[in-house]
Design a protein around this motif. Structure first.
Motif, PDB file in Angstrom:
ATOM      1  N   LYS A   1       7.751  34.194  48.659  1.00 19.90           N
ATOM      2  CA  LYS A   1       7.907  33.791  47.782  1.00 19.90           C
ATOM      3  C   LYS A   1       9.363  34.172  47.629  1.00 19.90           C
ATOM      4  N   PHE A   2      10.650  33.636  47.708  1.00 22.13           N
ATOM      5  CA  PHE A   2      11.531  34.129  46.764  1.00 22.13           C
ATOM      6  C   PHE A   2      12.569  34.487  45.904  1.00 22.13           C
ATOM      7  N   LYS A   3      12.490  35.244  45.296  1.00 25.75           N
ATOM      8  CA  LYS A   3      13.359  35.688  44.162  1.00 25.75           C
ATOM      9  C   LYS A   3      13.799  34.305  43.442  1.00 25.75           C
ATOM     10  N   PRO A   4      13.917  33.897  42.110  1.00 25.54           N
ATOM     11  CA  PRO A   4      13.561  35.020  41.242  1.00 25.54           C
ATOM     12  C   PRO A   4      11.999  33.761  41.102  1.00 25.54           C
ATOM     13  N   PHE A   5      11.558  33.350  42.116  1.00 27.86           N
ATOM     14  CA  PHE A   5      10.312  33.118  41.175  1.00 27.86           C
ATOM     15  C   PHE A   5       9.140  34.234  40.446  1.00 27.86           C
ATOM     16  N   THR A   6       8.053  33.928  40.026  1.00 29.49           N
ATOM     17  CA  THR A   6       7.596  35.175  38.637  1.00 29.49           C
ATOM     18  C   THR A   6       6.753  36.399  40.109  1.00 29.49           C
ATOM     19  N   ASP A   7       6.110  35.054  40.756  1.00 25.67           N
ATOM     20  CA  ASP A   7       5.218  35.936  41.668  1.00 25.67           C
ATOM     21  C   ASP A   7       6.257  36.649  42.502  1.00 25.67           C
ATOM     22  N   SER A   8       6.913  37.193  42.806  1.00 24.76           N
ATOM     23  CA  SER A   8       7.823  37.836  43.572  1.00 24.76           C
ATOM     24  C   SER A   8       8.002  38.657  43.043  1.00 24.76           C
TER      25      SER A   8
ATOM     26  N   SER B   1       9.787  28.020  48.644  1.00 24.24           N
ATOM     27  CA  SER B   1       9.060  28.064  48.187  1.00 24.24           C
ATOM     28  C   SER B   1       8.463  27.549  46.942  1.00 24.24           C
ATOM     29  N   ALA B   2       9.100  26.914  46.883  1.00 22.13           N
ATOM     30  CA  ALA B   2       8.339  25.642  45.657  1.00 22.13           C
ATOM     31  C   ALA B   2       8.109  25.205  46.743  1.00 22.13           C
ATOM     32  N   SER B   3       7.919  24.418  48.034  1.00 20.50           N
ATOM     33  CA  SER B   3       6.952  23.356  48.651  1.00 20.50           C
ATOM     34  C   SER B   3       6.063  24.212  49.703  1.00 20.50           C
ATOM     35  N   GLY B   4       6.058  25.288  49.312  1.00 20.75           N
ATOM     36  CA  GLY B   4       4.592  26.167  49.791  1.00 20.75           C
ATOM     37  C   GLY B   4       5.231  27.248  50.915  1.00 20.75           C
ATOM     38  N   GLN B   5       6.558  26.658  50.975  1.00 22.02           N
ATOM     39  CA  GLN B   5       6.377  27.185  52.625  1.00 22.02           C
ATOM     40  C   GLN B   5       7.250  28.568  52.760  1.00 22.02           C
ATOM     41  N   TYR B   6       7.276  29.282  54.159  1.00 20.42           N
ATOM     42  CA  TYR B   6       8.238  29.993  53.795  1.00 20.42           C
ATOM     43  C   TYR B   6       9.096  30.417  56.018  1.00 20.42           C
TER      44      TYR B   6
ATOM     45  N   ASN C   1      38.075  27.862  57.422  1.00 13.98           N
ATOM     46  CA  ASN C   1      37.788  27.193  55.603  1.00 13.98           C
ATOM     47  C   ASN C   1      36.687  28.194  55.227  1.00 13.98           C
ATOM     48  N   GLN C   2      38.065  28.842  54.554  1.00 13.70           N
ATOM     49  CA  GLN C   2      37.080  29.597  53.338  1.00 13.70           C
ATOM     50  C   GLN C   2      36.327  29.518  51.805  1.00 13.70           C
ATOM     51  N   GLU C   3      37.037  28.091  51.905  1.00 12.55           N
ATOM     52  CA  GLU C   3      36.801  27.483  50.100  1.00 12.55           C
ATOM     53  C   GLU C   3      35.303  26.757  50.808  1.00 12.55           C
ATOM     54  N   LEU C   4      34.594  26.873  51.845  1.00 12.91           N
ATOM     55  CA  LEU C   4      33.633  26.298  52.571  1.00 12.91           C
ATOM     56  C   LEU C   4      32.274  27.658  51.766  1.00 12.91           C
ATOM     57  N   LEU C   5      32.417  29.012  51.714  1.00 14.03           N
ATOM     58  CA  LEU C   5      31.672  30.060  51.445  1.00 14.03           C
ATOM     59  C   LEU C   5      30.616  29.986  50.758  1.00 14.03           C
ATOM     60  N   THR C   6      31.395  29.167  49.202  1.00 11.51           N
ATOM     61  CA  THR C   6      30.602  29.736  47.890  1.00 11.51           C
ATOM     62  C   THR C   6      30.035  28.327  47.890  1.00 11.51           C
ATOM     63  N   ILE C   7      30.298  27.227  48.980  1.00 15.07           N
ATOM     64  CA  ILE C   7      29.571  25.888  48.512  1.00 15.07           C
ATOM     65  C   ILE C   7      27.855  26.431  49.655  1.00 15.07           C
ATOM     66  N   TRP C   8      28.030  27.202  51.115  1.00 16.32           N
ATOM     67  CA  TRP C   8      27.177  27.703  51.457  1.00 16.32           C
ATOM     68  C   TRP C   8      26.508  28.729  51.430  1.00 16.32           C
ATOM     69  N   PHE C   9      26.616  29.246  50.170  1.00 15.85           N
ATOM     70  CA  PHE C   9      26.296  31.110  49.727  1.00 15.85           C
ATOM     71  C   PHE C   9      24.975  30.006  48.584  1.00 15.85           C
ATOM     72  N   THR C  10      25.681  28.560  47.517  1.00 14.99           N
ATOM     73  CA  THR C  10      25.277  28.415  46.815  1.00 14.99           C
ATOM     74  C   THR C  10      23.810  27.792  47.581  1.00 14.99           C
ATOM     75  N   THR C  11      24.107  26.657  48.732  1.00 13.08           N
ATOM     76  CA  THR C  11      22.778  25.749  49.186  1.00 13.08           C
ATOM     77  C   THR C  11      22.214  26.703  50.120  1.00 13.08           C
ATOM     78  N   MET C  12      21.874  28.314  50.132  1.00 12.25           N
ATOM     79  CA  MET C  12      21.114  28.967  51.253  1.00 12.25           C
ATOM     80  C   MET C  12      20.302  29.528  49.817  1.00 12.25           C
ATOM     81  N   LEU C  13      20.880  29.682  48.945  1.00  6.75           N
ATOM     82  CA  LEU C  13      19.733  29.960  47.249  1.00  6.75           C
ATOM     83  C   LEU C  13      18.975  28.805  47.000  1.00  6.75           C
ATOM     84  N   GLN C  14      19.372  27.243  46.918  1.00  7.39           N
ATOM     85  CA  GLN C  14      18.919  26.090  46.570  1.00  7.39           C
ATOM     86  C   GLN C  14      18.125  26.148  47.383  1.00  7.39           C
ATOM     87  N   TYR C  15      18.069  26.365  48.721  1.00  8.49           N
ATOM     88  CA  TYR C  15      16.970  25.820  50.219  1.00  8.49           C
ATOM     89  C   TYR C  15      16.459  26.841  50.001  1.00  8.49           C
TER      90      TYR C  15
END
Length: 227
Positions: free
Chosen positions: A150-157, A52-57, A33-47
């Motif tokens: 800390k992942f981009k786009p956090f300013t600290d990065s 980073s927002a939770s102070g974890q890595y 199911n190639q339609e799930l690729l965009t959802i996966w990439f967006t979800t990866m960025l979200q998490y």
């Protein structure tokens, strides 16, 4: 501005490396199911941002594997942790460079620009990517956010990256194909250039970057004109 930035920081995935080849690899783990690729990439960025927002890595590849399992489960597919990690590693390590990349990097380097790769991926992972795509020789340094955790786009990065290279934020220019990355760099007081790869757009609520070009060759010509 007409003054040259001291260092050009390049994001890696999408801007330098063509992600097209990962589609069948990831899709195969999602029952084709190639339609799930965009959802996966967006979800990866979200998490990555949640992490980073939770102070974890966790490494970007680990987050990619975890979110691949999440997307799979949402669609009735079970993927083991090992299978997910193997899939992500195999998909990301052998990406080819876009056709415009080597000529543009050659021109910039020949015109005395210092080039640095700056990525959310692990340092080991990005070094393998650049070596496999025959791009390592163009870069004076390779920076991974694992150094600041800390992942981009956090300013600290971005602040960490410019400090690591020994320059001011205002002397740094990010070159990327993701609107969120460009927005983060600009808000961190960097300069920025956006390459409009297919499917990529600038974030309308962010500042406008200095350059918006269709490819890296066009950008390299504009940068070489700066004094």
């Amino acid at each position: 501005m007409t003054i040259r930035p001291k260092v050009l920081f390049f994001d890696v995935n999408e801007i330098l490396l063509d992600l097209t080849s990962i589609k069948p690899i990831i899709a195969n783990s999602l029952n084709g199911n190639q339609e799930l690729l965009t959802i996966w990439f967006t979800t990866m960025l979200q998490y990555s941002l949640v992490t980073s927002a939770s102070g974890q890595y966790f490494s970007f590849s680990d987050i990619g594997a975890a979110t691949l399992q999440m997307i799979a489960l949402n669609n009735g597919i079970v993927i083991s942790e090992l299978e997910a990690k193997t899939t992500i590693t195999n998909a990301m390590q052998s990406l080819p460079a876009h056709p415009d990349v080597k000529p543009a990097l050659t021109a910039l380097k020949n015109n005395n620009y210092k080039l640095v790769a700056f990525t959310n991926s692990s340092k080991k992972g990005v070094k393998n990517q650049l070596e496999n795509a025959n791009l390592s020789l163009y870069f004076a340094d390779v920076l991974s956010v694992e150094g600041v955790k800390k992942f981009k786009p956090f300013t600290d990065s971005y602040a960490w990256a410019s400090k690591k290279i020994g320059i001011k934020p205002t002397e740094s220019m990010l070159i990327a194909a993701h609107g969120w990355d460009v927005a983060g760099a600009l808000w961190a007081n960097w300069r920025a250039a956006f390459i409009s790869r297919p499917g990529q757009q600038l974030y309308p609520l962010a500042k406008k970057p200095e350059f918006v070009k269709p490819d890296l060759l066009a950008l390299s010509k504009a940068l070489i004109k700066l004094t």
